[in-house]
Design an enzyme around this catalytic site. Sequence first.
Site, short mmCIF file in Angstrom:
data_model
loop_
_atom_site.label_atom_id
_atom_site.label_comp_id
_atom_site.label_asym_id
_atom_site.label_seq_id
_atom_site.Cartn_x
_atom_site.Cartn_y
_atom_site.Cartn_z
N HIS A 273 6.99 8.25 -4.29
CA HIS A 273 5.87 8.44 -3.36
C HIS A 273 4.88 7.30 -3.55
O HIS A 273 4.51 6.94 -4.67
CB HIS A 273 5.17 9.78 -3.63
N CYS B 28 6.61 5.39 1.22
CA CYS B 28 5.70 5.25 2.36
C CYS B 28 4.91 3.95 2.22
O CYS B 28 4.48 3.59 1.11
CB CYS B 28 4.75 6.44 2.41
#
Length: 399
Positions: A173, A215
Site C-alpha cells: 500500500h 497506488c
Amino acid sequence: MFSMRFQLLPQACLLLLTCFIAWAVGSSGYSAPAGERVADFFGGHDSGSGHTNNWAVLVCASRYWFNYRHMANALGMYRTVKRLGIPDSNIILMLADDVACNARNKFAGSVYAEAGRHLDLYGENIEVDYRGYEVTVENFIRLLTGRVDPSMPRSKRLLTDDHSNIFVYMTGHGGNEFLKFQDQEEISAFDIADAFEQMWQKKRYNQILFMIDTCQANTMYSQIYSPNILATGSSQIEENSYSYENDNDIGVSVIDSYTHYVLKFMEGINKTSQASMQDLFDSYDPVKIYSHPGIRSDLFRRPLDKTLITDFFGGVAQAEAFPLQDIVGSSNHHGNDPTPPTSRKPDAPSVPVALSPTVVSLPRLTGETHAWDNRWKEARKWTSIFVVGCLISWVSFVR
C-alpha cells in the site's frame, strides 16, 4: 621427353604460386578480437548489457490476511525469475506476513494467484530470506547498500558488483512518493533514490530494473537520479492500483491487476527468449489494468528494444575472459600467498572463474611463449607449402 617436362614446368610453378597466394591471403585475413572469439565459443547472444550475473530483490511490504494479494504478487515474481534461471542464492525475498500458514487460509501451506487455484505459488521449494518483522525500511536499505552486520548470513546479503543486473520489485500500500511497510512505517521516493545512488557510488550494480505495484506507484521513481536505472510502475499520481480478481473460497483478492498482466506476459518468455523490455511495456493496457502504468527510461542508456527481458529476469550463462598473464601471475604467487588464485580484489567484480590445477605446473605461460607459438605456426605453414610445391613439381616431371 625432357622438352615435355620443361613444358609442364610453368604449370607446376603456377600451382606453387597459387598455393603461396592462398596462404598469404589467409594469414593476412581478419582476426576477430579475443572478446568476439570468446562470445562465439560460448554461443552467447549478448544484448550489450555488459553484466555477468543477475539478482532479484522482491519485497512485499504488507501484512495481514486481507493483503493476501500482495504476498501473491511477490511470490508470482519469485516463481518467474526462478523459472527463468536466477538461483535462490541470487534472490532476496522479503515477505512481511506468511499467509500460507494463516489460520484463515482454507488451503493451508498454499498461496494462489488465480481464482481457479491451478498453481500453488508457495509450494515446497521456496526460500523466504526476510519474514515478518524483519521486513523493515532499515533492513531494506541496508540490504541494498550492503551496510549489514558482519554476522548477517549470506542468504540475507545482496552480494552484487558492478557487473550485476538487479531486478527490484516492490508491492504493498502506498501513496504519493511513499510506500507503507506493515502499516507501521514508510519508505519514501527520496529514500529509494538515495539508496540507489549509494549503490552506484559503491559499484554495486551494472543496471537496475525497478518495478513497483502500489497506488500512485509512478511517483516512487520520480526522485531517482542515478544512472543505468530503468523504472516502471502500476499507476500514475492520484490513481489507485486495483486488484484483478477474488477467490470465493479464499475470501479475498488473490492478485493485483498490474502484476497479473506482467506475469501473464512473462509466461510466454523462456531462458533463450529474445523479447525486449519494449515488448513488455507495449503489452501494458490501461483498460485491462484499470490504471495507467508508467515508464521512466531517461536514466537508462540502452535502447529498450535492444534490452532483453532476460537481462533482468533471467539467469546468466556468461564467462569473463582474463588475459593469460593475469592467471599465470596469480598462480606464480600462489605458492607464497595463502589466498587462492581465483580471489579478486575487494573493488573488483566477483566473477567465479574456474582454474585448472595444472595451470600452476606449466613452466612457461608468458608473452614469449605466445610469440614462439606464432613463429612455430608460421614455420609449419611454410614447410607445408614447400612440400606441396615439391610434390606437384615432381609429379609434373614424372609424367
